[in-house]
Write an enzyme that holds these catalytic residues in place. Sequence first.
Site, PDB file in Angstrom:
ATOM      1  N   CYS A  30       1.322  -0.506   0.435  1.00 51.66           N
ATOM      2  CA  CYS A  30       0.081   0.377  -0.277  1.00 51.66           C
ATOM      3  C   CYS A  30       0.422   1.416  -0.191  1.00 51.66           C
ATOM      4  O   CYS A  30       1.704   1.919   0.368  1.00 51.66           O
ATOM      5  CB  CYS A  30      -0.827   0.415   1.021  1.00 51.66           C
ATOM      6  N   CYS A  88      -0.532   3.937   2.208  1.00 52.58           N
ATOM      7  CA  CYS A  88      -0.442   3.979   3.726  1.00 52.58           C
ATOM      8  C   CYS A  88       1.219   4.103   3.933  1.00 52.58           C
ATOM      9  O   CYS A  88       1.284   5.125   4.727  1.00 52.58           O
ATOM     10  CB  CYS A  88      -0.783   2.391   4.135  1.00 52.58           C
ATOM     11  N   ASP A  89       2.264   3.727   3.839  1.00 55.04           N
ATOM     12  CA  ASP A  89       3.503   3.591   3.155  1.00 55.04           C
ATOM     13  C   ASP A  89       4.679   4.126   2.740  1.00 55.04           C
ATOM     14  O   ASP A  89       5.249   4.673   3.449  1.00 55.04           O
ATOM     15  CB  ASP A  89       4.218   2.208   3.472  1.00 55.04           C
TER      16      ASP A  89
END
Length: 318
Positions: free
Chosen positions: A141, A144-145
Amino acid sequence: MANEIEHVHCLIIGSGPAGYTAAIYAARANMKPVLYEGMQPGGQLTTTNEVENFPGYPDGVTGPEMMMQLKAQAERFETEVRSGWITKVDFTNGGKHKVWVDNEKEIHADTVIISTGASAKYLGLPSEQKYLEMGGGVSACAVCDGFFYKGQETVIVGAGDSACEEAHYLSKICTKVTMLVRRDVFRASKIMAERVKKTPNIEILFNTETEEVLGNDMGVTGARVKNNKTGETKDIPCTGFFVAIGHKPNTDIFKGQINLDETGYIKYEEPGTSKTNIPGVFVSGDAADKNYRQAITAAGTGCMAALDAERYLASIED
Ligand code: NDP
């Protein structure tokens, strides 16, 4: 009393757009729905950045914000939203659908709406799994990261719309993004592929597969890749290794209980409805959808599932 059996009219499993939409409709029909959020409250949209294609948001909305709004809307009509993971189901008892939460609590539901969605796939290389488990540089992701790799070099595997979207996202944060495409063409839509091709700090390596994710005690340091046409291998330096190669439906607990297709997606019993082969059990969202997989289609099928559940309840109460 942990072991006391609870009876509910409408149990919704999953908290993505499908689950919350089902909850809004079921709650407004006075079905007193109970919704279990699962492992990833809010579902896959919580890992998405900007959602620009959901009708009603002319300026776009972030995935997490949209999910908070959907949850608030479901709770406004008195959906009971609970934390918990459904670990087992037994749909072999006619109208009494048995469901266990966290291997402990037993619920008997008149109707069940499955909205368990799908999960990201990984390559399955031992080195990939090692750094994934260590939390040291492997991710599925980018939204997200990606932030953790600001100003650094990253690699992303995949050639679909997700990979293109995530590569483009990373290109705005990272100094360089190398995209590994296993064939000589993209699977992604033309517009998404073109956007990636035009981005100066994205390098696309076609016919290229990952042999190993390289790293040390601190995390990922690179990727060893192989050109599957020439056999040539090389190491690409990177601190983040992103995987965007598709998804698997979250339907393992339903194996042997309801009809699934060969790839694990739940089969609709009657096209144009949300019915599974078990009366009283309905499905919505990505758990049954390998074609569209959009928030809006998930929400639409969530609505269908609640309406079908309401009609089913009315039919058994007659
Ligand atoms: P897809 O299944 O479309 O693509 C998966 C990609 O991963 C393919 O290019 C595939 O390669 C590659 N792949 C699979 N396994 C491996 C492997 N072991 N090693 C290397 N590469 C691998 O998944 P997506 O998640 O991209 O998209 C799913 C659906 O969601 C699609 O319908 C897509 O259109 C949609 N979507 C739409 C978006 C939008 O419109 N904004 C954004 C994101 C997704 P190969 O091509 O060789 O099979």
